[in-house]
Structure formats: C-alpha cells, structure tokens
Write a protein that holds these residues in place. Structure first.
Motif, PDB file in Angstrom:
ATOM      1  N   ILE A  41      45.504   0.711  21.410  1.00  0.00           N
ATOM      2  CA  ILE A  41      44.388   1.464  20.839  1.00  0.00           C
ATOM      3  C   ILE A  41      44.581   2.915  21.241  1.00  0.00           C
ATOM      4  O   ILE A  41      44.723   3.222  22.432  1.00  0.00           O
ATOM      5  CB  ILE A  41      43.045   0.917  21.375  1.00  0.00           C
ATOM      6  N   VAL A  42      44.612   3.799  20.263  1.00  0.00           N
ATOM      7  CA  VAL A  42      44.843   5.223  20.548  1.00  0.00           C
ATOM      8  C   VAL A  42      43.496   5.934  20.563  1.00  0.00           C
ATOM      9  O   VAL A  42      42.787   5.961  19.552  1.00  0.00           O
ATOM     10  CB  VAL A  42      45.772   5.852  19.485  1.00  0.00           C
ATOM     11  N   GLY A  43      43.148   6.530  21.716  1.00  0.00           N
ATOM     12  CA  GLY A  43      41.871   7.236  21.866  1.00  0.00           C
ATOM     13  C   GLY A  43      40.951   6.478  22.805  1.00  0.00           C
ATOM     14  O   GLY A  43      40.484   5.383  22.466  1.00  0.00           O
ATOM     15  N   GLY A  64      37.177   9.806  27.806  1.00  0.00           N
ATOM     16  CA  GLY A  64      35.999  10.670  27.722  1.00  0.00           C
ATOM     17  C   GLY A  64      36.292  12.117  27.422  1.00  0.00           C
ATOM     18  O   GLY A  64      35.381  12.942  27.342  1.00  0.00           O
ATOM     19  N   PHE A  65      37.596  12.438  27.226  1.00  0.00           N
ATOM     20  CA  PHE A  65      37.942  13.842  26.980  1.00  0.00           C
ATOM     21  C   PHE A  65      37.389  14.349  25.641  1.00  0.00           C
ATOM     22  O   PHE A  65      37.029  15.516  25.501  1.00  0.00           O
ATOM     23  CB  PHE A  65      39.466  14.015  26.974  1.00  0.00           C
ATOM     24  N   GLY A  66      37.298  13.473  24.660  1.00  0.00           N
ATOM     25  CA  GLY A  66      36.855  13.887  23.328  1.00  0.00           C
ATOM     26  C   GLY A  66      35.337  13.994  23.246  1.00  0.00           C
ATOM     27  O   GLY A  66      34.649  14.181  24.264  1.00  0.00           O
ATOM     28  N   GLY A  82      24.109  13.244  24.044  1.00  0.00           N
ATOM     29  CA  GLY A  82      23.527  12.151  24.809  1.00  0.00           C
ATOM     30  C   GLY A  82      22.381  11.438  24.121  1.00  0.00           C
ATOM     31  O   GLY A  82      21.503  10.885  24.768  1.00  0.00           O
ATOM     32  N   TRP A  83      22.412  11.424  22.784  1.00  0.00           N
ATOM     33  CA  TRP A  83      21.457  10.609  22.016  1.00  0.00           C
ATOM     34  C   TRP A  83      22.138   9.289  21.706  1.00  0.00           C
ATOM     35  O   TRP A  83      23.117   9.270  20.945  1.00  0.00           O
ATOM     36  CB  TRP A  83      21.190  11.234  20.659  1.00  0.00           C
ATOM     37  N   CYS A  84      21.637   8.211  22.261  1.00  0.00           N
ATOM     38  CA  CYS A  84      22.171   6.904  21.881  1.00  0.00           C
ATOM     39  C   CYS A  84      21.171   6.325  20.887  1.00  0.00           C
ATOM     40  O   CYS A  84      20.198   5.676  21.267  1.00  0.00           O
ATOM     41  CB  CYS A  84      22.325   6.024  23.120  1.00  0.00           C
ATOM     42  N   GLY A 114      31.642  22.863  23.669  1.00  0.00           N
ATOM     43  CA  GLY A 114      31.652  22.309  22.317  1.00  0.00           C
ATOM     44  C   GLY A 114      32.603  21.141  22.252  1.00  0.00           C
ATOM     45  O   GLY A 114      33.286  20.811  23.222  1.00  0.00           O
ATOM     46  N   GLY A 115      32.635  20.531  21.107  1.00  0.00           N
ATOM     47  CA  GLY A 115      33.534  19.394  20.910  1.00  0.00           C
ATOM     48  C   GLY A 115      33.680  19.171  19.430  1.00  0.00           C
ATOM     49  O   GLY A 115      33.075  19.874  18.616  1.00  0.00           O
ATOM     50  N   VAL A 116      34.474  18.171  19.098  1.00  0.00           N
ATOM     51  CA  VAL A 116      34.776  17.986  17.694  1.00  0.00           C
ATOM     52  C   VAL A 116      34.342  16.597  17.235  1.00  0.00           C
ATOM     53  O   VAL A 116      34.597  15.595  17.890  1.00  0.00           O
ATOM     54  CB  VAL A 116      36.274  18.289  17.441  1.00  0.00           C
TER      55      VAL A 116
HETATM   56  C1  LIG Z   1      28.872  18.604  20.795  1.00  0.00           C
HETATM   57  C2  LIG Z   1      28.666  17.216  20.230  1.00  0.00           C
HETATM   58  C3  LIG Z   1      27.418  16.629  20.311  1.00  0.00           C
HETATM   59  C4  LIG Z   1      27.203  15.339  19.804  1.00  0.00           C
HETATM   60  N1  LIG Z   1      26.002  14.736  20.025  1.00  0.00           N
HETATM   61  C5  LIG Z   1      25.838  13.418  19.692  1.00  0.00           C
HETATM   62  C6  LIG Z   1      24.668  12.726  20.065  1.00  0.00           C
HETATM   63  O1  LIG Z   1      23.791  13.260  20.753  1.00  0.00           O
HETATM   64  N2  LIG Z   1      24.531  11.426  19.646  1.00  0.00           N
HETATM   65  C7  LIG Z   1      25.500  10.804  18.911  1.00  0.00           C
HETATM   66  O2  LIG Z   1      25.306   9.643  18.524  1.00  0.00           O
HETATM   67  N3  LIG Z   1      26.666  11.430  18.610  1.00  0.00           N
HETATM   68  C8  LIG Z   1      26.866  12.708  19.006  1.00  0.00           C
HETATM   69  N4  LIG Z   1      28.050  13.335  18.741  1.00  0.00           N
HETATM   70  C9  LIG Z   1      29.127  12.554  18.087  1.00  0.00           C
HETATM   71  C10 LIG Z   1      29.743  11.554  19.088  1.00  0.00           C
HETATM   72  O3  LIG Z   1      30.005  12.193  20.308  1.00  0.00           O
HETATM   73  C11 LIG Z   1      31.036  11.018  18.489  1.00  0.00           C
HETATM   74  O4  LIG Z   1      30.741  10.467  17.213  1.00  0.00           O
HETATM   75  C12 LIG Z   1      31.666   9.914  19.332  1.00  0.00           C
HETATM   76  O5  LIG Z   1      31.767  10.310  20.672  1.00  0.00           O
HETATM   77  C13 LIG Z   1      33.046   9.586  18.765  1.00  0.00           C
HETATM   78  O6  LIG Z   1      33.701   8.739  19.670  1.00  0.00           O
HETATM   79  P1  LIG Z   1      35.229   8.396  19.430  1.00  0.00           P
HETATM   80  O7  LIG Z   1      35.653   7.538  20.538  1.00  0.00           O
HETATM   81  O8  LIG Z   1      35.407   7.869  18.058  1.00  0.00           O
HETATM   82  O9  LIG Z   1      35.974   9.805  19.450  1.00  0.00           O
HETATM   83  P2  LIG Z   1      36.293  10.766  20.686  1.00  0.00           P
HETATM   84  O10 LIG Z   1      35.318  10.619  21.785  1.00  0.00           O
HETATM   85  O11 LIG Z   1      36.490  12.134  20.126  1.00  0.00           O
HETATM   86  O12 LIG Z   1      37.649  10.203  21.247  1.00  0.00           O
HETATM   87  C14 LIG Z   1      38.879  10.381  20.617  1.00  0.00           C
HETATM   88  C15 LIG Z   1      39.927  10.382  21.718  1.00  0.00           C
HETATM   89  O13 LIG Z   1      41.209  10.314  21.109  1.00  0.00           O
HETATM   90  C16 LIG Z   1      42.098  11.052  21.898  1.00  0.00           C
HETATM   91  N5  LIG Z   1      43.221  11.405  21.037  1.00  0.00           N
HETATM   92  C17 LIG Z   1      43.187  12.173  19.930  1.00  0.00           C
HETATM   93  N6  LIG Z   1      44.410  12.263  19.370  1.00  0.00           N
HETATM   94  C18 LIG Z   1      45.231  11.504  20.139  1.00  0.00           C
HETATM   95  C19 LIG Z   1      46.615  11.197  20.089  1.00  0.00           C
HETATM   96  N7  LIG Z   1      47.413  11.685  19.135  1.00  0.00           N
HETATM   97  N8  LIG Z   1      47.136  10.401  21.049  1.00  0.00           N
HETATM   98  C20 LIG Z   1      46.337   9.887  22.025  1.00  0.00           C
HETATM   99  N9  LIG Z   1      45.026  10.159  22.128  1.00  0.00           N
HETATM  100  C21 LIG Z   1      44.475  10.954  21.195  1.00  0.00           C
HETATM  101  C22 LIG Z   1      41.292  12.258  22.347  1.00  0.00           C
HETATM  102  O14 LIG Z   1      41.831  12.867  23.514  1.00  0.00           O
HETATM  103  C23 LIG Z   1      39.914  11.645  22.565  1.00  0.00           C
HETATM  104  O15 LIG Z   1      39.673  11.310  23.920  1.00  0.00           O
HETATM  105  C24 LIG Z   1      28.285  14.633  19.187  1.00  0.00           C
HETATM  106  C25 LIG Z   1      29.537  15.239  19.097  1.00  0.00           C
HETATM  107  C26 LIG Z   1      29.737  16.513  19.611  1.00  0.00           C
HETATM  108  C27 LIG Z   1      31.105  17.139  19.530  1.00  0.00           C
END
Ligand SMILES: Cc1cc2nc3c(=O)[nH]c(=O)nc-3n(C[C@H](O)[C@H](O)[C@H](O)COP(=O)(O)OP(=O)(O)OC[C@H]3O[C@@H](n4cnc5c(N)ncnc54)[C@H](O)[C@@H]3O)c2cc1C
Length: 465
Positions: free
Chosen positions: A34-36, A66-68, A75-77, A356-358
């Motif tokens: 699993i990537v990510g 947790g980096f992403g 922090g809204w769940c 910020g974040g993406v």
């Molecule tokens: C500022 C901000 C506020 C937000 N507030 C809320 C909120 O209050 N409530 C809510 O429900 N949602 C919120 N969101 C959205 C929510 O945080 C995301 O939808 C959710 O965290 C996505 O989780 P994820 O695991 O899919 O992605 P991510 O947490 O982004 O994880 C992706 C991971 O993949 C890794 N990765 C990327 N490319 C590669 C690669 N090529 N090889 C290996 N690893 C890789 C990255 O390092 C990262 O750790 C917010 C987002 C942001 C940016």
C-alpha cells in the motif's frame, strides 16, 4: 525524497516527536503493498488484516506516516462527503445515497470506538458540528441543506436548524442569524489520530516503512515490481497487489497525472487563549465550526484552548505539490483576518502556527475505491476536504474490492466508481483557479448585497456537481 525538514509548521506537530520507520529494503516484499501511510493507506491495511489475516501487508510512505493531509488537517471527523446526497441519488440511486450516508454516520462512531479501544490520545470529542449563517444567502443555503437531508429521509437527529439565540448557547460569533447542527462529527488532533492508527497497524503485523517513494511499477509474470527511491539510492521489491493511497500527491506518478487535482488548503492557529476570552466566545463543547459561505472555512477549539482555523487555497500549475506550496502569506493573512472577524474577542492573540497541505479532488468530486483485477492494482481517495472519516469507509470498500468480498459496504456507490481524467493544462489551471475566484467573488457579492449571486452560483454548481 521528501526530507524531514519539509514537515510543516503545523500545530499538530509542534512539541511532538514523530518516530521514524526504516526504508524498504530489497527483501521486503509483501502480498499487498500500500503506497501512502495516511488515513486511507493505514485503514486499508487494517481492514485487509481483519478480512484476510494471512496476507502479508506493507504500507510505505515517501516521508513518514501522517506526513500528508492526514497529519495536517482541520481535525473534523465528520459524516460529510464531497458528493451530495442528491448527486449520489442521481448517479447511483436514492437508496444507495441513503445507505452511503448512514454508513458514514456509523463510521464516525466506529472511529471513536477504535480510539477508545486502543487508547489513542487524540482529544476525541464527539460534540457535533455547527454551520453558521450570517447573510441571507447563507440562511437560504442552510435551509436547502436541511431540505436535501429531509428529502432523503434524514430527520432532526441528523441535521437541525438552530435559531440565533440557541446558537449563542454554543458560541458567540457576531451577526449569526441561525445555524445547522449535526451530531455526526467529532473534533480531533488528526496527527495524533493517524500516528495512533499507524501504531495499531504495526502491532497487528503490518510492516510500515518510511522514506520510500514509489517511482514506478511494472507488471511481470508473478506480480508487480515496485521501484522505490530510498535514502542512498533505489530499490526494487515485489508484491501481488499494489494499492495507491496517495491522494493529493497522486499526480506526481507517471500514468496518474490527471486522475486527482491537488488543491492546497491552509490553516492557522492562535496561542492558547485565556479564560477571559473563552468566556466571551463560549464554545465550551468544542463543536467544529464552519459557515455557509461558498469558499469553505473550518475551525475547531483545540484541546489546549486555541482556535485552529482553515480555508480553501489554491491549485498550482501542472498539479505541482511540494513544501514551497504549503505556505502562502497572502492566503494565510486572509484566513487570519477572517478568523478575527468571526472571533473579535480573540483579536490581539498571537498567531503561532501557519501551515498547509494538499487535498485531492476528482473531476466529478466523488470519492472512489477502484481496483483493476487484471493488473492487481487499485486506487482509493478523492475526498476533497472531507477525508478524515470518509477514508475509513472508503478503505473498507477498497479492501473488499481487492478481496472480492460482496456485502453492504462493497455495494456502496464509491466502490468501483470510475472517475474521468481532469482536462490537460492550461485548461485545468484555468478552470480550477477560475472557479476559486468565482466562488470568492460570489461570497463578496452576497456579503455586500445580502442577496444570492445566482448567475455565478449556478456556474459554480455546474462545475462542482
Ligand atoms: C489543510 C487541510 C485541512 C483539512 N481538513 C479536514 C477536516 O477537518 N476534515 C476532513 O474530513 N478532511 C480534512 N482534510 C482532508 C483530509 O485531511 C484528507 O482527505 C485525508 O487526510 C486524506 O488521507 P489520505 O491518506 O488519502 O492522503 P494523505 O494523508 O495525503 O496521505 C498520502 C500519503 O502518501 C504519501 N505519498 C505520496 N506519494 C507517494 C509516493 N510516490 N510514494 C510513497 N508515498 C507517497 C505521502 O507522503 C502521504 O503521507 C483537510 C486537508 C487539508 C490539506
């Protein structure tokens, strides 16, 4: 490779030591890679572990768990999703829309139960969420959100209107005319939550690896060959299944450049506020707070008595992401001024954190969990700003899709949902940034005139569905 110094100045990170996981080595293969290591990747690993205990599972991250967005968000769940009930009813069926919403409400409680069962100290406070209306068009939008909920059979127990005097019992924001309250939301420290999930995954026998960035993968007889950048070079490793959970970073991968548009969202946090300020604001129950403007804002009162406040930001040319885009002084200043305008009692407090974040946006704003059985690969994500709880549910569907399990969750409408690619540049940049500007302009017009910006509004609704 994302260096550790690229971790943002987020409130959730400050004062915390984040343990590091070693990089992948060549003999580190697994049945499933699993990537990510954000919420999606880690929940997928845990769902798979439960459904198929004998599979070997590895979750790897270019940085660390947790980096992403998972470690940086508001922090809204919550039981909110980027796709509305009406749009799910239209694209899937009315029954599927209802099943999805009910499952998401249950998911919020399930995550709370999980944190309690595993002793995850993430400040879990299940107090619901308030959406405030301070202009006529905002009141209208709240009414239509209630009407939409009622059309699909969700009553007061899911979403109800509060008149301004009842809102005042929760918190005091100037000019509030009314608000909606939904109990289906908890306030959390998201980094503490994602690190807690990662620790549980490790205890459950999932291999978690850091500093390992997926560069490419190819299919060979006998499985997927995964090429990774690790400190000091590159390694190749093998797996049967390769699942991408890379959300806003997905566009960096060859073959996936137009699947997800990364949208930057920005946050600020004040210093802990004195009791005298909290007495004026109220907000003792720590509900999450937003209002019904179009360009989303979101806030929480943190467990150590700060205001953490965020707003939607920007799309960068060619879907670029990187630490240089995690701060934007202009957007941060705008967020600070909106925060103090809504909470004048806090004016003068020091703003100690800006980050910020993406987040990831699919072309139709629908989340998806989809596997390709021929190549044994899959992708899950597309939550826009609602991934904290939704990722748990999507990961449950993702694990079932991979294993071929047929049940109520595998029949939810995001499972197997096919998303179309975004337009190529420059149309993608023009479209998304044009829309962000249109949304901000509509908010300004509505605040000035107290009337709905109907023409701009229908243009925006056509774009975001
Ligand atoms: C500022 C901000 C506020 C937000 N507030 C809320 C909120 O209050 N409530 C809510 O429900 N949602 C919120 N969101 C959205 C929510 O945080 C995301 O939808 C959710 O965290 C996505 O989780 P994820 O695991 O899919 O992605 P991510 O947490 O982004 O994880 C992706 C991971 O993949 C890794 N990765 C990327 N490319 C590669 C690669 N090529 N090889 C290996 N690893 C890789 C990255 O390092 C990262 O750790 C917010 C987002 C942001 C940016």
């Amino acid at each position: 490779m994302t260096s550790p110094s690229a971790w943002p100045n987020s409130l959730w990170l400050s004062g915390r030591t984040v343990g590091t996981h070693r990089a992948v080595s060549p003999d580190d293969g697994a049945d499933v890679i699993i990537v990510g290591a954000g919420f999606t990747g880690l929940w997928t690993a845990l769902h798979l572990r439960r459904l198929a205990p004998t599979l070997s599972i590895m979750v790897l991250d270019a940085a660390q768990p947790g980096f992403g967005a998972s470690g940086r968000n508001g922090g809204w769940c919550s039981a909110m999703a980027p796709m509305s009930l009406d749009s799910l009813a239209e694209t899937a069926s009315p029954a599927a829309a209802v099943a999805f919403q009910r499952a998401l409400i249950d998911t919020v409680s399930a995550i709370g139960d999980f944190t309690a069962a595993h002793g995850i100290d993430c400040g879990w406070t299940h107090a619901g969420t308030l959406s405030l209306a301070r202009t006529g068009p905002q009141v209208e939008r709240l009414r239509s959100s209630i009407a939409e909920a009622r059309r699909h059979g969700f009553g007061e127990e899911f979403l109800r209107m509060l008149p301004s005097n009842e809102v005042d019992e929760h918190l005091r924001v100037p000019g509030v005319r009314c608000a909606t309250h939904s109990p289906a939301c908890a306030t959390v420290d998201p980094l503490a939550l994602v690190l807690g999930i990662s620790a549980v995954a490790c205890e459950a026998g999932v291999a978690v690896r850091g500093d390992s960035r997926l560069l490419s993968h190819r299919r060979e007889r006998g499985g997927n060959v995964v090429r990774l950048a690790v400190p000091g070079g590159e390694v190749e490793t093998r797996c049967d299944w390769l699942l991408l959970c890379t959300e806003g970073f997905t566009a960096r991968l060859a073959g996936h450049r137009r699947r997800i548009a990364p949208l930057h969202s920005y946050m600020v946090a004040t210093e802990p506020l004195p009791d005298s300020v909290w007495q004026r604001i109220g907000w003792d129950s720590r509900e999450t707070i937003a209002d019904a403007r179009r360009l989303v804002i979101y806030a929480q009162r943190t467990r150590d008595g700060r205001i953490a406040f965020g707003g939607r930001g920007a799309y960068r040319w060619a879907s670029r992401v990187g630490p240089q885009h995690d701060t934007d002084p202009t957007v941060h200043d705008r967020i600070v001024s909106t925060m103090f305008e809504m909470f004048p009692a806090a004016r003068g407090a020091e703003v100690t954190h800006r980050w910020g974040g993406v987040l990831g946006v699919t072309r139709d704003w629908h989340a998806t969990a989809r596997v390709d059985r021929a190549t044994r690969t899959g992708f899950a994500g597309g939550y826009v700003g609602d991934g904290v709880a939704l990722s748990h549910l999507v990961a449950a569907g993702f694990a079932r899709a991979m294993l071929g399990v047929d049940d109520e969750i595998s029949r939810l409408p995001f499972v197997g949902h096919q998303v179309s690619d975004w337009e190529p540049e420059p149309f993608r940049w023009l479209g998304i940034n044009g829309m962000i500007r249109a949304v901000a302009l509509a908010d300004r017009i509505e605040a000035r005139t107290d009337r709905p910006a109907r023409r701009l509004g229908s243009l925006i609704e056509r774009f975001i569905g």
